[in-house]
Design an enzyme around this catalytic site. Structure first.
Site, short mmCIF file in Angstrom:
data_model
loop_
_atom_site.label_atom_id
_atom_site.label_comp_id
_atom_site.label_asym_id
_atom_site.label_seq_id
_atom_site.Cartn_x
_atom_site.Cartn_y
_atom_site.Cartn_z
N LYS A 1 0.71 -1.20 -0.07
CA LYS A 1 0.05 0.03 0.10
C LYS A 1 0.81 1.26 0.09
O LYS A 1 0.51 2.29 -0.72
CB LYS A 1 -1.04 -0.03 1.17
CG LYS A 1 -2.09 -1.06 1.03
CD LYS A 1 -3.14 -0.85 2.49
CE LYS A 1 -4.00 -1.89 2.21
NZ LYS A 1 -5.09 -1.91 3.17
N ASP B 1 -9.85 2.46 2.37
CA ASP B 1 -10.17 1.66 3.86
C ASP B 1 -10.80 2.91 4.86
O ASP B 1 -11.55 2.37 5.69
CB ASP B 1 -8.83 1.59 4.33
CG ASP B 1 -8.28 0.12 3.41
OD1 ASP B 1 -9.08 -0.40 3.20
OD2 ASP B 1 -6.82 0.16 3.44
#
Ligand code: S3P
Length: 443
Positions: free
Chosen positions: A71, A107
């Site tokens: 990420k 997220d």
């Protein structure tokens, strides 16, 4: 699913990536909305992200989700960033706009959307966060961006909490600090991995939280962590991690396809993977309970428990030895005790031993909290699956006729279930899909 030359490719990259349920979630949405996309999983080794993203450009892959450990690197490699990704320093969604890679982070808004579904708002909250890693950073930005009045960051290594707090304080002045406790908080979030597949908890002082505090865990396996159970037993509202997982996918899906899945589709997805009631699988020895259970658990990111393994672990010896020492009746007593322990778990897939049905009280107890699913198969498949097996004392030295006889004897007991699925012509994954469809219909 009809894949053709116009099918638009999507996927998830990670290492490892085989545990990911993103393909399940996205392909389900694709099917539901009738779109011509296809979502798969790509194992991308550490260090290979630059090449993977170049490949994305070259192949015209429309969108990729990014999971561990990539990420942060995806954040560095994207051409453009949305506000969440820029604030968090991590990208979990990459959209390819004619070769220009846009990095997003779903997220954080996924977490906020999941809170909203539970009727909880971050606005004005005195929030406390456990952890200072990547997931904590996303939750922190989500909470601050959505109006949390204060955020205390609590971490085992205090310096990491201080580093994250001072970095965030630059963007959200006066609202965030490192702290040693969550006393008086009205929103507490665990963003550490403590509790994932173990029975530890990162926090236990629930009586020191503010009255009516909402307690969230981003861990989703097990569905109810020891942390969440503690909060529930203290009378607090709890929110598990599976909702965040589903919402981050729904938001990424919208970025990939330009189509918002809609509340109803997201609810359906949640119902499908939530496993509010655990699933307990019964059926004759060798019908494939464990193999189907593993597939089912993997498809829902749920905990898988093999009851026989659980017994063996508790007893400290293999099943043939238990039978030799205490006989079948002694084994059944142990089995009943283990089932009583497992029956209360939420969101788990439990493969029972083939004889668990013989005591009606086992199944009656399970049916209070679980869906009891019977896997039915023919004697031929049972014989093939158990050929050469030494772990089942009841099959040792038995002729095919004797096995068929035992099956017939057990038949009435297996009928005590919520659902029967015929697995004689399907492989474990196909059987698991059928079960999931049917129990989603039932809820
Ligand atoms: C049994 C089934 C076995 C195991 C034990 C007894 C049975 O489990 O619990 O050998 O009586 O049917 P599997 O069904 O997983 O083989």
């Amino acid at each position: 699913m009809n894949i053709n030359a116009k099918t638009v490719p999507l996927g998830v990259v990670g290492w490892p990536v085989t545990h990911s349920i993103s393909p399940e979630l996205h392909n389900r949405l694709i099917e539901k909305l009738g779109l011509n996309y296809f979502y798969s999983a790509y194992p991308v080794q550490p260090g290979a992200m630059p090449r993977a993203l170049d490949g994305m450009r070259a192949l015209g892959i429309r969108g990729l989700n990014v999971t561990i450990p990539h990420k942060e690197e995806a954040f560095r490699l994207c051409d453009r960033l949305d506000a969440y990704a820029a604030g968090i320093g991590a990208v979990n969604t990459v959209v390819n706009e004619n070769g220009c890679l846009r990095g997003y982070n779903t997220d954080a808004p996924g977490f906020i959307a999941c809170l909203r579904r539970e009727g909880v708002s971050a606005a004005g909250k005195k929030a406390a966060l456990l952890g200072a890693g990547g997931a904590a950073r996303a939750v922190a930005v989500g909470l601050l961006q959505n109006g949390a009045a204060e955020l205390r960051i609590i971490n085992r290594t205090r310096e990491r909490a201080e580093r994250l707090a001072s970095e965030l304080a630059a963007r959200f002045p006066g609202r965030v600090r490192a702290a040693a406790n969550a006393d008086g908080a009205d929103l507490l979030v665990n963003a550490t991995s403590v509790g994932m597949k173990n029975s530890e908890t990162p926090f236990a002082d629930f009586d020191r939280l503010g009255e009516g505090c909402v307690v969230c865990d981003i861990v989703y396996c097990p569905r109810e962590t020891v942390f969440l159970r503690g909060a529930r037993e203290a009378g607090l509202k709890t929110v598990g991690g599976i909702g965040m997982l589903v919402y981050q996918a729904a938001l990424a899906f919208e970025l990939f396809t330009g189509m918002a899945p809609g509340e109803e589709a997201v609810e359906e997805l949640l119902r499908r993977v939530e496993l509010k009631r655990s699933v307990a699988l019964t059926g004759f020895m060798g019908c494939g309970k464990s193999a189907v259970g593993r597939e089912l658990a993997q498809m829902c990111a749920a905990e898988f428990i093999d009851c026989d393994d659980y017994i063996v672990k508790k007893a400290g010896k293999p099943i043939p030895e238990i039978f030799a020492e205490v006989g079948e009746a002694g084994f059944r007593d142990m089995e009943s005790r283990c089932i009583a322990e497992l029956a209360g778990r939420s969101g788990a897939v439990i493969a029972l031993g083939g004889g668990a049905v013989l005591r009606r009280e086992n199944i009656d107890l399970l049916r209070e909290n679980c869906r009891v699913v019977r896997i039915k198969t023919d004697v031929g498949k049972v014989l093939r699956n158990t050929a050469g097996d030494r772990s089942r004392p009841l099959l040792r030295g038995k002729t095919p006729e004797q096995v068929a006889e035992l099956m017939a004897l057990r038949e009435p007991y297996y009928q005590n279930c919520d659902l029967t699925v015929d697995a004689s012509k399907t492989d474990p994954r196909e059987t698991a899909c059928i079960i999931l469809d049917k129990i989603a219909e039932m809820s």
